[in-house]
Design a protein around this motif. Structure first.
Motif, PDB file in Angstrom:
ATOM      1  N   THR A  86      34.154  15.889  44.016  1.00  0.00           N
ATOM      2  CA  THR A  86      33.621  16.332  42.205  1.00  0.00           C
ATOM      3  C   THR A  86      33.512  15.252  41.139  1.00  0.00           C
ATOM      4  OG1 THR A  86      36.219  17.520  42.679  1.00  0.00           O
ATOM      5  CG2 THR A  86      35.329  17.657  40.892  1.00  0.00           C
ATOM      6  N   VAL A 110      32.300  18.626  37.961  1.00  0.00           N
ATOM      7  CA  VAL A 110      31.321  19.087  38.178  1.00  0.00           C
ATOM      8  C   VAL A 110      31.598  18.772  39.624  1.00  0.00           C
ATOM      9  CG1 VAL A 110      28.935  20.107  39.232  1.00  0.00           C
ATOM     10  CG2 VAL A 110      29.659  18.519  36.166  1.00  0.00           C
ATOM     11  N   ARG A 111      31.857  20.024  40.569  1.00  0.00           N
ATOM     12  CA  ARG A 111      31.706  20.274  42.428  1.00  0.00           C
ATOM     13  C   ARG A 111      30.782  20.399  42.888  1.00  0.00           C
ATOM     14  NH1 ARG A 111      37.371  23.980  41.139  1.00  0.00           N
ATOM     15  NH2 ARG A 111      38.700  22.294  41.869  1.00  0.00           N
ATOM     16  N   GLU A 169      36.311  21.975  35.063  1.00  0.00           N
ATOM     17  CA  GLU A 169      34.946  22.154  35.390  1.00  0.00           C
ATOM     18  C   GLU A 169      34.544  23.550  35.213  1.00  0.00           C
ATOM     19  OE1 GLU A 169      34.591  24.467  39.601  1.00  0.00           O
ATOM     20  OE2 GLU A 169      31.979  23.800  39.789  1.00  0.00           O
TER      21      GLU A 169
END
Lengths: 256, 256
Positions: B73, B66-67, B60
């Motif tokens: 995710t 990207v969460r 990340e």
């Protein structure tokens, strides 16, 4: 996010102190000089020790301060200028004693490498690994991929570093049509970290260069430079050195 | 440290997993696709949840994942290519709609700025601030310092952004003798962070450019680009896009 308006970004206390400290360092101390200890600094700037330590940690992370056990906190040397784009465009390895070949392998390319080079999946690729040193310190690594068809006159018997030298020599006989580069932030992979003598995950500037000759990609280089100690320079006006005006000089970045 | 030998760098468990995950992401998932959840991934790779989380955190941080709350995710979009050095060398602001002037001030320079520009300490300097946007998102900021003597025909009455436009127009009438650039890693200062809508301390690529004209430095620009989302490109071979072969493609960096 997603708008172009200017929303205020919060400025933490330690960050404000970091900026104040940076200006004090710039104006009052020379490279290698020991700055006052934490107690004195906390008193001078009227802040808690914890805040001060956070600000010092940040400046260490930025490569502006170095902590030496038994000595104290020193003003770090400026970053090393590494010329990436010489005045004249040139093949890698030309007249450059800074780079040392540490290995060369020949193999069928990984699918994405074949795609990036624009070659068939079964065409062998020569991969030359090099290390760049400045003042006895490794500052950069390079993986240079060269399709076999770009260097068809390699001596068949040479292996490893000898073959690497042959690949570079063959490249230098081609007429370079142009080169394009991209620079971005990355982290050192295991092998890169080993060559740079840093832990894996160390921040690096990743430079990807395509060398074009005869209407095709004749070589693809991926170089990594230690982000804490290197400043990459491109071209020269010949007037003054770009050196002193980088990330270091906040005065020039923030002056009104 | 200090030697050129190759000492083995330790590779933590989470780092090995990160590299394995990166290859899996590269080969199995497209941009924007949701990857399996932590439980599934931990089972697939036979690792503890804590190790997996550390590896995901790292990816990340590198801008690869990207969460998104409530979604999971995702594979992050590739970095935006930002052309820094156009095919033809040019003054800042020429034919470039991406940059927007956000302010202009005129003042006596800070001592280091006067030194960097090679001008007397009392010569006024015009400082134009600009923001660069891509797809409605601010990706870069610029502080452009221009000595008054380089642009002697400014209309006296114009203020702020109007004056900024006049400074750029005057510059563009000078014959550009050359430019030199340096790229290094830095962190966003307060004002830069505000313009980029990120917290202060956000990693940025700092580009310092000297523009030479008439045997002197006619302008000095310090630009900062978000390091998480930008890849700076220099020159073009015109053959293929440099885009897909950066820090992202570990396959190309580590392929034997």
């Amino acid at each position: 996010m997603g708008t172009t308006g200017h929303e205020p970004a919060p400025e933490p206390k330690y960050w404000h102190l970091r900026t104040v400290l940076l200006r004090a360092i710039d104006s009052e101390f020379a490279t290698g000089e020991v700055i006052p200890n934490e107690r004195e600094l906390a008193a001078r700037f009227g802040v808690a020790r914890a805040t001060l330590r956070q600000a010092l940690d940040q400046l260490e992370l930025e490569g502006r301060l170095v902590r030496r056990r038994g000595i104290g906190t020193l003003v770090a040397a400026p970053r090393t200028a590494v010329p990436v784009r010489p005045a004249e465009e040139s093949w890698p390895g030309t007249e450059d004693a800074a780079w040392r070949i540490v290995g060369c392998t020949t193999a069928a390319p990984a699918p994405k490498l074949a795609e990036a080079l624009g070659i068939p999946a079964d065409e062998p690729v020569h991969t030359v690994r090099r290390v760049r040193s400045t003042g006895g310190q490794a500052v950069g690594t390079e993986v240079l991929h060269v399709p076999d068809s770009a260097v068809p006159h390699l001596p068949g018997f040479a292996a490893d570093t000898g073959r690497g030298r042959s690949v570079l020599r063959q490249l230098q006989r081609l007429e370079l049509a142009g080169e394009s580069r991209a620079v971005e932030l990355g982290v050192a992979e295991a092998e890169e970290a080993r060559l740079l003598q840093r832990p894996p995950g160390t921040p690096v500037l990743v430079v990807t260069t395509q060398y074009a000759a005869g209407g095709r990609i004749a070589a693809l280089a991926v170089s990594t430079y230690r982000a804490d100690t290197c400043r990459l320079t491109f071209g020269e006006t010949g007037l003054v050195e770009v050196a002193p005006v980088g990330a270091a000089l906040s005065e020039v970045r923030t002056a009104s």
